[in-house]
Structures are given as structure tokens and as C-alpha cells.
Scaffold this motif. Structure first.
Motif, PDB file in Angstrom:
ATOM      1  N   GLY A 428       0.793  -1.213   0.000  1.00 17.31           N
ATOM      2  CA  GLY A 428       0.000   0.000   0.000  1.00 17.31           C
ATOM      3  C   GLY A 428       0.830   1.269   0.000  1.00 17.31           C
ATOM      4  N   TYR A 429       0.119   2.386  -0.119  1.00 18.54           N
ATOM      5  CA  TYR A 429       0.732   3.713  -0.036  1.00 18.54           C
ATOM      6  C   TYR A 429      -0.235   4.659   0.644  1.00 18.54           C
ATOM      7  N   LEU A 430       0.323   5.729   1.192  1.00 15.61           N
ATOM      8  CA  LEU A 430      -0.478   6.785   1.807  1.00 15.61           C
ATOM      9  C   LEU A 430      -0.394   8.022   0.921  1.00 15.61           C
ATOM     10  N   ALA A 431      -1.535   8.613   0.611  1.00 16.39           N
ATOM     11  CA  ALA A 431      -1.577   9.874  -0.135  1.00 16.39           C
ATOM     12  C   ALA A 431      -2.066  10.974   0.790  1.00 16.39           C
ATOM     13  N   VAL A 432      -1.221  11.984   1.009  1.00 12.51           N
ATOM     14  CA  VAL A 432      -1.603  13.167   1.775  1.00 12.51           C
ATOM     15  C   VAL A 432      -2.108  14.210   0.785  1.00 12.51           C
ATOM     16  N   MET A 433      -3.308  14.735   1.024  1.00 13.71           N
ATOM     17  CA  MET A 433      -3.950  15.658   0.095  1.00 13.71           C
ATOM     18  C   MET A 433      -4.323  16.926   0.864  1.00 13.71           C
ATOM     19  N   ALA A 434      -3.573  17.998   0.628  1.00 14.26           N
ATOM     20  CA  ALA A 434      -3.756  19.238   1.391  1.00 14.26           C
ATOM     21  C   ALA A 434      -4.455  20.286   0.536  1.00 14.26           C
ATOM     22  N   TYR A 435      -5.693  20.602   0.872  1.00 11.13           N
ATOM     23  CA  TYR A 435      -6.455  21.640   0.168  1.00 11.13           C
ATOM     24  C   TYR A 435      -6.211  22.976   0.867  1.00 11.13           C
ATOM     25  N   GLY A 491      -8.757  23.506   5.550  1.00  8.86           N
ATOM     26  CA  GLY A 491      -8.733  24.599   6.508  1.00  8.86           C
ATOM     27  C   GLY A 491      -9.746  25.658   6.157  1.00  8.86           C
ATOM     28  N   THR A 492      -9.798  26.687   6.952  1.00 10.88           N
ATOM     29  CA  THR A 492     -10.694  27.819   6.709  1.00 10.88           C
ATOM     30  C   THR A 492      -9.866  28.985   6.201  1.00 10.88           C
ATOM     31  N   PRO A 493     -10.053  29.404   4.940  1.00  9.87           N
ATOM     32  CA  PRO A 493      -9.251  30.503   4.387  1.00  9.87           C
ATOM     33  C   PRO A 493      -9.503  31.816   5.125  1.00  9.87           C
ATOM     34  N   ARG A 494      -8.496  32.672   5.112  1.00  7.72           N
ATOM     35  CA  ARG A 494      -8.630  33.988   5.727  1.00  7.72           C
ATOM     36  C   ARG A 494      -9.359  34.953   4.800  1.00  7.72           C
ATOM     37  N   GLN A 495      -9.190  34.774   3.481  1.00 15.97           N
ATOM     38  CA  GLN A 495      -9.759  35.691   2.504  1.00 15.97           C
ATOM     39  C   GLN A 495     -11.028  35.118   1.875  1.00 15.97           C
ATOM     40  N   VAL A 496     -11.880  36.006   1.408  1.00 17.31           N
ATOM     41  CA  VAL A 496     -13.063  35.618   0.638  1.00 17.31           C
ATOM     42  C   VAL A 496     -12.889  36.183  -0.765  1.00 17.31           C
ATOM     43  N   VAL A 497     -12.900  35.318  -1.762  1.00 15.24           N
ATOM     44  CA  VAL A 497     -12.756  35.745  -3.152  1.00 15.24           C
ATOM     45  C   VAL A 497     -13.986  35.267  -3.920  1.00 15.24           C
ATOM     46  N   ASP A 505     -18.231  31.413  -4.125  1.00 19.40           N
ATOM     47  CA  ASP A 505     -16.902  31.995  -3.986  1.00 19.40           C
ATOM     48  C   ASP A 505     -15.876  30.861  -3.998  1.00 19.40           C
ATOM     49  N   LEU A 506     -14.588  31.238  -3.984  1.00 15.32           N
ATOM     50  CA  LEU A 506     -13.551  30.220  -4.084  1.00 15.32           C
ATOM     51  C   LEU A 506     -13.489  29.321  -2.855  1.00 15.32           C
ATOM     52  N   GLY A 507     -13.831  29.867  -1.691  1.00 15.11           N
ATOM     53  CA  GLY A 507     -13.857  29.036  -0.498  1.00 15.11           C
ATOM     54  C   GLY A 507     -14.870  27.913  -0.622  1.00 15.11           C
ATOM     55  N   THR A 508     -16.044  28.245  -1.173  1.00 16.60           N
ATOM     56  CA  THR A 508     -17.068  27.229  -1.393  1.00 16.60           C
ATOM     57  C   THR A 508     -16.602  26.213  -2.424  1.00 16.60           C
ATOM     58  N   LEU A 509     -15.926  26.705  -3.477  1.00 13.06           N
ATOM     59  CA  LEU A 509     -15.454  25.810  -4.539  1.00 13.06           C
ATOM     60  C   LEU A 509     -14.422  24.819  -4.018  1.00 13.06           C
TER      61      LEU A 509
END
Length: 550
Positions: A428-435, A491-497, A505-509
Motif C-alpha cells: 500500500g501507499y499513503l496519499a496526503v492531500m492538502a487543500y 482549513g478555513t481561508p482567511r480571505q473571501v474571493v 466563492d472560491l472558499g465554497t469551490l
């Protein structure tokens, strides 16, 4: 060792030892006998079987790009000159996957400044929008013209230009396939320039098309040299001989028995900027399907995967091209591959080799049947946003969610991570996926996480930034061998675009993209642990937990 070049001067070198050398001896004679090299250079669509022939027939234009892309050189030089005269020298690229990975490597290797915007993270996009717009030209790259990330970035920049009193149309350059929706938009809006890419080239093979050349040239790269480098090796790659580097590399990568399907790629001073990230997409999307595939694992030279090499790992070393003799002992039992050469030469080398690897694996290297699944799930979540799923528990500012059964009896983040690692099998392998913002504070904080987890797990660990990896290793995650386990960090972004003209908005996307991918993985039976950090302090705490050894 095998090499390409004239009069004793190598311009591409490939070395295979141990099991990789055995694979070369076993497979290259048959590849030579079947005239695979000359047929591939001649764009023979029958090389991958009847099922792949229809697609291959319209996907082999990349073999001749060192010649066919030269028509771009003059208009690119002219456009760059015009922009420089106007004081426009900040080049921002909006693109995903093949539209961004190759230009990032090309510009970085040449020391040119190119801001690659391949994210929907609001903080990352906001920072790009806050740059000096009066010096900025935006290159919008998309084959289809409908890529949601790229379209959102284009809309945001067009609005920002206008609000800054700048004629937006004069600052936007488009790269797309003929007849795409983006080409139509560009013509209606009278954007500065539209460059049509070769439609017979798929995204991950498009490094030497307009997708790779336009943003690189506008950033000041001598892209004619890149084409010259590819042209210098192309004749050697067409030769049906056992010394052909593309046959050797293709056989070494895909011909070991049992298959060493984890390609651990480390750069040892090759001089090529982030080449492994470009190769990652080429390898994963081309081979990761029908339950098979080669997993690219991009690491530092001191990575745990290279200290104690597992039986299913093939070390691949990117090294500088020198005149020194290879120091690998004759008959070495150590299994590894080394590759050296110019950037243009290596791009063509790997494209040929991975196409040949597809033949050996028995798959079509030009489709990506599982890429659309996560996109479809994200679109569905945007159209009908569900109520937020409550976390199973929260620990130190980290909300914990997971696929069914993974958190049974678990009450802490540390135990949740251990449960995920315990679900790994011997192959197996582990995939770390950071949004998260891949160029900001999160990137610094998470720097040691991949290596730390690899040391703890004793298995290969990949690290991908979302949604960037969805256009790369995301195909293999779902279509390749079902041996992966997945750790998602959000995470929760600091900016709203806000995305102009859209009701999200991009946070929702980016949230929809993360959740959509996790759902698709979970529905296919892959274990997924989702960790949502609620503050920068929580991210730092989590990084320490993940990167430490137990």
C-alpha cells in the motif's frame, strides 16, 4: 548505461541496475523486434491494441512538436516585446494540470519569473490579485475552456483589471484548443491574443505545445532552445535498437517482475526545476487505470523510501549530465534507475518511455477515465450544497471525519492517524492531500509531514496540493491499484474571493472539490481520513503530530 548523442557526447543518459536491468534485458529485444520506437515516432496508433486505437489516433501529435511548434516562436517573441515596451513584465498563469506543470518547470529551470496559479485556495488567489496589476499579463490556459478553476481565476482577474482602471482585454492572453468555449469567449471579449494548441496532443503530453511555450516565452524563456533540445534527441528515440534510451527507460519502469510499481523520484542536482512534479502527472494519469499503474512518489534524496527500499519500490534518480563514467559497479544488485539530460530532451524521453510503459502494462496511456468522477461530485455539491457533516470529534482545533469504520473506537487525532496507517497493506501507499495555500504559510508548516509519515508507515507516501493533484495523481488514486489510503487536510481561508458571474466563492469551490474527492474515494472503498484545521495554531499542532515519529 545507454545514451543518445553524437561522437561520444551524450545528451541523454539512462542507467538501469538490479531488477530494472533485468527488465530491460527481458523486454527491450521484443520492443526492438516489434519496431516500437520507430512506430511510436511515426505515430502508429495500433501500438496499444484495438481498444486504444481510436483515442491514440488523435493523441500522438506530441512526437513531432519539436518541429510543429516552431511556428509559435515569432508571434511569441513579438508579443513579449510589445508587453515589455508597455511595462508589463509580471506574468501570471491560470491553468491546471498539463497547462501549468510544464510551464512551471520550464520557467523555473531557466530562472524566469512566472506566477503559476493552479489553485482555488482563496488566500493563494487573493495574493496573486494583490500583486502589481499594472505590470501584469494573465495567461489563461485550458484545452476545453471549461475547467472550473481556470475559468474562476480568469473571471476574478478580469474584474480586478477593470476595477483598477486597466483595459482587461489588453492584459489577457489565451491558450486553448481550436473551437473551445474559451476561444469563443476570448474572441467575443477581444482578448490580447489567442494561441491555438495542437488538438492532437493530450494535456499531460503538451509541454512543447502552446500550453508549455506561451507562458514560458512571455516570462522571458528562450523556448526555441527547448525545442532544439528535443529535436536533438528525437532521431535517436526513433531507432529500433537495444541502446535506445526510451526503450530502456520504458522497460525499466514497467517491466520488473514482480512489478515495482512505486516509482520514488529524487533529484540529485539535475538542474531541472521541480521536474518530478511534471513527471508525476505524466506517469500517474497515463498508467493509473484498470486496476494497475505506476505510482510516482516525488521525494528528497534523503527520503525514508530510499533508505530501506521496499520490494515494490523502484528508485529513480534525476542527476546532472556529466562526462564522468557511471560509478555503478558492473553487475550491481542494487535496483535503481538514473536519468540525465537537457530539459527538452528529458521531456520527450519521458513522454516516449511512459507511452511504451503503457504498452507493457496493457493499458491505454492516453485516456483518464477516472478524472471526471471527482469533478462531477464537486459540481453536484456546488449546485446543491448539503448541510455540513458534523465531525466525529474535535481535538486541539482539528475536526475529524472519516470513511465508514475507520474511526471505530477512536477519540483523538493521533489515534485516527494511526488507524489510517494501520489500514495500509504490504503493497500500500499513503496519499496526503492538502487543500490549502501551497505557496503560503501552510506550505512551510507542512514541509516535513510527508517524510515523517513515510518514516512512521514504512511505506511510500505522496503529498499533493488540492485541487492541483486532481489533475494529476487523482486519476491513479481511483483507477490504479486499490491499495491506497488517504489523508485529507483542509482549513478555513482567511480571505473571501467571489467568482464574478457565479453564485459561489472560491472558499465554497475548494470545499466542494475536497468533499467531492473524498466521497468518490470513500465510495470506491478507499479509506479516507479528513482533518479540518480551524486555525493556524491547529495546523502547526497537526503538522507536528503528523511529522513526528512514534
Amino acid at each position: 548505461m545507454t545514451w543518445a548523442g553524437d561522437e561520444g557526447r551524450a545528451i541523454i543518459e539512462v542507467t538501469a541496475t538490479g531488477d530494472a536491468a533485468t527488465a530491460v534485458r527481458e523486454h527491450v529485444p521484443a520492443l526492438v523486434g516489434d519496431e516500437v520506437a520507430s512506430r511510436l515516432s511515426g505515430q502508429d496508433p495500433t501500438l496499444w491494441g484495438e481498444a486504444a486505437e481510436e483515442e491514440a489516433r488523435v493523441r500522438l501529435g506530441w512526437t513531432a512538436l519539436h518541429d510543429t511548434s516552431r511556428d509559435l516562436l515569432e508571434p511569441l517573441a513579438r508579443l513579449r516585446s510589445e508587453l515589455v515596451e508597455e511595462g508589463v513584465d509580471r506574468v501570471v498563469l491560470a491553468g491546471m494540470g498539463g497547462s501549468s506543470l510544464a510551464p512551471e518547470v520550464i520557467a523555473g529551470s531557466a530562472g524566469a519569473q512566472l506566477l503559476v496559479l493552479d489553485s482555488t485556495d482563496p488566500d493563494q488567489v487573493h495574493r496573486a490579485l494583490e500583486g502589481d496589476l499594472r505590470r501584469t499579463v494573465l495567461v489563461v490556459s485550458s484545452k476545453s475552456g471549461t475547467t472550473v478553476e481556470t475559468d474562476s481565476q480568469r473571471r476574478a482577474f478580469e474584474t480586478a483589471f477593470t476595477e483598477a482602471g486597466i483595459d482587461a482585454a489588453s492584459r489577457i492572453v489565451v491558450v486553448t484548443d481550436p473551437g473551445s468555449a474559451l476561444q469563443e469567449t476570448a474572441q467575443e471579449a477581444r482578448y490580447r491574443a489567442v494561441f491555438e494548441a495542437d488538438p492532437t496532443v493530450g494535456g499531460r503530453f503538451s509541454a512543447l505545445t502552446a500550453f508549455g511555450l506561451v507562458p514560458s516565452a512571455l516570462a522571458g524563456v528562450d523556448v526555441a532552445r527547448l525545442l532544439d533540445e528535443a529535436a536533438a534527441v528525437a532521431p535517436f528515440f526513433a531507432e529500433d535498437t537495444d541502446a535506445n534510451p526510451v526503450l530502456v527507460l520504458g522497460a525499466a519502469l514497467a517491466g520488473t517482475s514482480p512489478l515495482r510499481d512505486k516509482l520514488v523520484i529524487a533529484d540529485h542536482g539535475s538542474g531541472l526545476f521541480h521536474f518530478g512534479d511534471w513527471a508525476e502527472q505524466l506517469i500517474a494519469e497515463s498508467t493509473g487505470k484498470e486496476g494497475t499503474g505506476l505510482l510516482p512518489v516525488v521525494v528528497h534524496p534523503d527520503a525514508p523510501e530510499l533508505q530501506d527500499v521496499a520490494a515494490d519500490v523502484l528508485p529513480v534518480h534525476l542527476v546532472p549530465l556529466t562526462d564522468e563514467d557511471d560509478d555503478s559497479p558492473a553487475g550491481s544488485t542494487r535496483t535503481e534507475v538514473t536519468v540525465a539530460g537537457s530539459l527538452g530532451g528529458q521531456m520527450l524521453l519521458w513522454e516516449h518511455a511512459i507511452s511504451i510503459a503503457g504498452r507493457l502494462l496493457g493499458i491505454n496511456p492516453f485516456d483518464q477515465p477516472n478524472v471526471e468522477s471527482a469533478k462531477k461530485a464537486a459540481r453536484g455539491l456546488l449546485e446543491s450544497t448539503p448541510a455540513a457533516e458534523p465531525p466525529a470529534f474535535t481535538d486541539s482545533g482539528v475536526e475529524v471525519r472519516a470513511s465508514t469504520g475507520l474511526l471505530d473506537g477512536v477519540e483523538t487525532v493521533a489515534d485516527a492517524v494511526q488507524a489510517l496507517l494501520d489500514s495500509l497493506d504490504e503493497r500500500g501507499y499513503l496519499a496526503v492531500m492538502a487543500y490549502l495555500d501551497r505557496e503560503g504559510h501552510p506550505a512551510e508548516v507542512l514541509e516535513g509531514v510527508r517524510s515523517g509519515l513515510a518514516g512512521r508507515a514504512g511505506r511510500p507516501v505522496t503529498f499533493g496540493w488540492g485541487p492541483r493533484f486532481l489533475h494529476s495523481t487523482g486519476q491513479l488514486h481511483k483507477g490504479g491499484p486499490a491499495v491506497g489510503v488517504f489523508l485529507q487536510i483542509t482549513g478555513t481561508p482567511r480571505q473571501v474571493v467571489q467568482v464574478p458571474g457565479r453564485d459561489f466563492d472560491l472558499g465554497t469551490l475548494i470545499s466542494a472539490q475536497a468533499l467531492g474527492d473524498a466521497r468518490v474515494l470513500g465510495e470506491s472503498g478507499r479509506p479516507v481520513l479528513r482533518l479540518h484545521v480551524t486555525s493556524p495554531d491547529a495546523l502547526a499542532w497537526l503538522a507536528g503530530l503528523l511529522g513526528g515519529r512514534r
